[in-house]
Write a protein that holds these residues in place. Structure first.
Motif, PDB file in Angstrom:
ATOM      1  N   GLY A  28      36.054   8.635  41.021  1.00 43.25           N
ATOM      2  CA  GLY A  28      36.167   7.669  41.739  1.00 43.25           C
ATOM      3  C   GLY A  28      37.565   7.868  42.899  1.00 43.25           C
ATOM      4  O   GLY A  28      37.590   7.139  43.669  1.00 43.25           O
ATOM      5  N   ASP A  29      38.397   8.542  42.294  1.00 43.45           N
ATOM      6  CA  ASP A  29      39.637   8.640  43.100  1.00 43.45           C
ATOM      7  C   ASP A  29      39.362   9.086  44.480  1.00 43.45           C
ATOM      8  O   ASP A  29      39.935   8.519  45.500  1.00 43.45           O
ATOM      9  N   GLY A  30      38.646  10.338  44.767  1.00 40.54           N
ATOM     10  CA  GLY A  30      38.308  10.571  46.186  1.00 40.54           C
ATOM     11  C   GLY A  30      37.741   9.675  46.912  1.00 40.54           C
ATOM     12  O   GLY A  30      37.945   9.526  48.221  1.00 40.54           O
ATOM     13  N   GLY A  47      31.422   4.304  59.414  1.00 40.56           N
ATOM     14  CA  GLY A  47      31.201   5.458  58.722  1.00 40.56           C
ATOM     15  C   GLY A  47      29.468   5.571  58.884  1.00 40.56           C
ATOM     16  O   GLY A  47      28.826   4.566  58.971  1.00 40.56           O
ATOM     17  N   HIS A  48      28.797   6.665  58.607  1.00 42.48           N
ATOM     18  CA  HIS A  48      27.452   6.900  58.260  1.00 42.48           C
ATOM     19  C   HIS A  48      27.121   7.776  57.270  1.00 42.48           C
ATOM     20  O   HIS A  48      27.474   8.987  57.344  1.00 42.48           O
ATOM     21  N   ASP A  49      26.576   7.482  56.433  1.00 41.80           N
ATOM     22  CA  ASP A  49      26.395   8.184  55.054  1.00 41.80           C
ATOM     23  C   ASP A  49      25.097   8.461  54.706  1.00 41.80           C
ATOM     24  O   ASP A  49      24.296   7.682  54.953  1.00 41.80           O
ATOM     25  N   VAL A  50      24.496   9.742  54.845  1.00 41.72           N
ATOM     26  CA  VAL A  50      23.165   9.939  54.459  1.00 41.72           C
ATOM     27  C   VAL A  50      22.921  10.698  53.309  1.00 41.72           C
ATOM     28  O   VAL A  50      23.668  11.811  52.848  1.00 41.72           O
ATOM     29  N   ARG A  62      24.583   7.151  44.039  1.00 34.58           N
ATOM     30  CA  ARG A  62      25.243   5.796  44.914  1.00 34.58           C
ATOM     31  C   ARG A  62      26.891   5.907  44.955  1.00 34.58           C
ATOM     32  O   ARG A  62      27.185   5.305  45.587  1.00 34.58           O
ATOM     33  N   SER A  63      27.166   6.896  44.209  1.00 31.31           N
ATOM     34  CA  SER A  63      28.709   6.951  43.980  1.00 31.31           C
ATOM     35  C   SER A  63      29.378   7.648  45.401  1.00 31.31           C
ATOM     36  O   SER A  63      30.395   7.639  45.273  1.00 31.31           O
ATOM     37  N   GLN A  64      28.455   8.081  46.033  1.00 32.16           N
ATOM     38  CA  GLN A  64      28.850   8.783  47.380  1.00 32.16           C
ATOM     39  C   GLN A  64      28.787   7.992  48.745  1.00 32.16           C
ATOM     40  O   GLN A  64      29.180   8.268  49.619  1.00 32.16           O
ATOM     41  N   LEU A  65      28.426   6.658  48.194  1.00 32.27           N
ATOM     42  CA  LEU A  65      28.197   5.723  49.298  1.00 32.27           C
ATOM     43  C   LEU A  65      29.635   5.158  49.636  1.00 32.27           C
ATOM     44  O   LEU A  65      30.385   4.565  48.887  1.00 32.27           O
ATOM     45  N   LEU A  66      30.146   5.213  50.931  1.00 36.45           N
ATOM     46  CA  LEU A  66      31.245   4.406  51.522  1.00 36.45           C
ATOM     47  C   LEU A  66      31.170   3.092  51.759  1.00 36.45           C
ATOM     48  O   LEU A  66      30.168   2.349  52.085  1.00 36.45           O
ATOM     49  N   GLY A  68      31.292  -0.042  54.040  1.00 28.27           N
ATOM     50  CA  GLY A  68      31.287  -0.405  55.173  1.00 28.27           C
ATOM     51  C   GLY A  68      30.441   0.518  56.080  1.00 28.27           C
ATOM     52  O   GLY A  68      29.956   1.418  55.332  1.00 28.27           O
ATOM     53  N   GLY A  69      30.118   0.351  57.211  1.00 29.49           N
ATOM     54  CA  GLY A  69      29.281   1.424  57.987  1.00 29.49           C
ATOM     55  C   GLY A  69      27.779   1.304  57.564  1.00 29.49           C
ATOM     56  O   GLY A  69      27.421   0.173  57.079  1.00 29.49           O
ATOM     57  N   ARG A  70      27.113   2.526  57.730  1.00 34.16           N
ATOM     58  CA  ARG A  70      25.939   2.496  57.336  1.00 34.16           C
ATOM     59  C   ARG A  70      25.420   3.451  56.262  1.00 34.16           C
ATOM     60  O   ARG A  70      25.925   4.864  56.653  1.00 34.16           O
ATOM     61  N   ASN A  71      25.080   3.102  55.290  1.00 37.85           N
ATOM     62  CA  ASN A  71      24.571   4.133  54.133  1.00 37.85           C
ATOM     63  C   ASN A  71      23.137   4.179  54.238  1.00 37.85           C
ATOM     64  O   ASN A  71      22.315   3.347  54.132  1.00 37.85           O
ATOM     65  N   VAL A  72      22.524   5.574  54.253  1.00 39.31           N
ATOM     66  CA  VAL A  72      21.162   5.649  54.368  1.00 39.31           C
ATOM     67  C   VAL A  72      20.652   6.690  53.232  1.00 39.31           C
ATOM     68  O   VAL A  72      21.363   7.691  52.915  1.00 39.31           O
ATOM     69  N   VAL A  73      19.748   5.953  52.366  1.00 35.77           N
ATOM     70  CA  VAL A  73      19.163   6.856  51.419  1.00 35.77           C
ATOM     71  C   VAL A  73      17.657   7.371  51.982  1.00 35.77           C
ATOM     72  O   VAL A  73      16.956   6.425  52.478  1.00 35.77           O
ATOM     73  N   LEU A  74      17.758   8.759  52.049  1.00 38.91           N
ATOM     74  CA  LEU A  74      16.775   9.243  52.716  1.00 38.91           C
ATOM     75  C   LEU A  74      15.265   8.927  52.135  1.00 38.91           C
ATOM     76  O   LEU A  74      14.259   8.706  52.721  1.00 38.91           O
ATOM     77  N   GLN A  75      15.366   8.694  50.927  1.00 32.27           N
ATOM     78  CA  GLN A  75      13.984   8.114  50.277  1.00 32.27           C
ATOM     79  C   GLN A  75      13.675   6.802  50.643  1.00 32.27           C
ATOM     80  O   GLN A  75      12.491   6.093  50.476  1.00 32.27           O
ATOM     81  N   ASP A  76      14.601   5.823  51.261  1.00 35.66           N
ATOM     82  CA  ASP A  76      14.385   4.721  51.584  1.00 35.66           C
ATOM     83  C   ASP A  76      13.420   4.755  53.042  1.00 35.66           C
ATOM     84  O   ASP A  76      12.716   3.819  53.270  1.00 35.66           O
ATOM     85  N   LEU A  77      13.684   5.683  53.795  1.00 37.42           N
ATOM     86  CA  LEU A  77      13.260   6.023  55.038  1.00 37.42           C
ATOM     87  C   LEU A  77      11.736   6.764  54.747  1.00 37.42           C
ATOM     88  O   LEU A  77      10.984   6.081  55.477  1.00 37.42           O
ATOM     89  N   CYS A  78      11.839   7.629  53.894  1.00 32.63           N
ATOM     90  CA  CYS A  78      10.489   8.424  53.648  1.00 32.63           C
ATOM     91  C   CYS A  78      10.339   8.632  52.227  1.00 32.63           C
ATOM     92  O   CYS A  78      11.024   9.583  51.744  1.00 32.63           O
ATOM     93  N   ALA A  79       9.265   8.186  51.775  1.00 33.01           N
ATOM     94  CA  ALA A  79       8.818   8.247  50.126  1.00 33.01           C
ATOM     95  C   ALA A  79       8.593   9.619  49.788  1.00 33.01           C
ATOM     96  O   ALA A  79       9.065  10.253  48.630  1.00 33.01           O
ATOM     97  N   ASN A  80       8.392  10.355  50.846  1.00 37.27           N
ATOM     98  CA  ASN A  80       7.951  11.788  50.557  1.00 37.27           C
ATOM     99  C   ASN A  80       8.993  12.888  50.669  1.00 37.27           C
ATOM    100  O   ASN A  80       8.625  13.983  51.123  1.00 37.27           O
ATOM    101  N   ASP A  81      10.170  12.358  50.818  1.00 37.11           N
ATOM    102  CA  ASP A  81      11.309  13.100  50.844  1.00 37.11           C
ATOM    103  C   ASP A  81      11.839  13.402  49.582  1.00 37.11           C
ATOM    104  O   ASP A  81      12.567  12.424  49.112  1.00 37.11           O
ATOM    105  N   PHE A  82      11.800  14.535  49.166  1.00 38.46           N
ATOM    106  CA  PHE A  82      12.336  15.044  47.639  1.00 38.46           C
ATOM    107  C   PHE A  82      13.496  15.883  47.780  1.00 38.46           C
ATOM    108  O   PHE A  82      13.656  16.628  46.981  1.00 38.46           O
TER     109      PHE A  82
END
Length: 122
Positions: A28-30, A47-50, A62-66, A68-82
């Motif tokens: 988690g240091d970085g 920030g905007h994390d995808v 989830r450890s890559q989410l910063l 503040g800003g906007r965190n987007v998990v692709l599968q929350d947008l489109c269930a068929n994004d693998f």
């Protein structure tokens, strides 16, 4: 070949650089440094994390989410994004999210009718 010419894995961690050892023991240091830097930019910076749930490199994803800003998990947008980490560069849903972040007045919903596959994207 191992570190001493025998079979087996490469050099052990004690032969790695001090930075590699520190990062290995404190993953988690970085992320903490990035969060601190993000907070010092001021309220106008966002920030905007995808990310993808199928990331096999950064785990848990989830450890890559910063903070503040906007965190987007692709599968929350489109269930068929693998998409996994390798497919992100070829993922039309991720691309749409980046374009939307760069040009909010012209933002559009991603096309979730086409699946995105691991390794190859779509």
């Amino acid at each position: 070949m191992g570190a001493r010419g025998g079979a087996g894995p490469g050099p052990s961690r004690e032969h790695a650089s001090p930075t590699a050892n520190r990062n290995h023991h404190d993953p988690g240091d970085g992320l903490q440094r990035m969060n601190r830097a993000h907070r010092t930019r001021g309220s106008s910076a966002r920030g905007h994390d995808v990310v993808t749930r199928h990331d096999g490199v950064v785990t848990p994803y989830r450890s890559q989410l910063l903070d503040g800003g906007r965190n987007v998990v692709l599968q929350d947008l489109c269930a068929n994004d693998f998409a996994d980490r390798l497919a992100l560069a070829f993922d039309h849903v991720a691309l749409r999210e980046v374009l939307n972040a760069l040009d909010p007045p012209n933002a559009r919903a991603p096309d979730c009718s086409r699946p995105v596959w691991p390794l190859v994207g779509g």
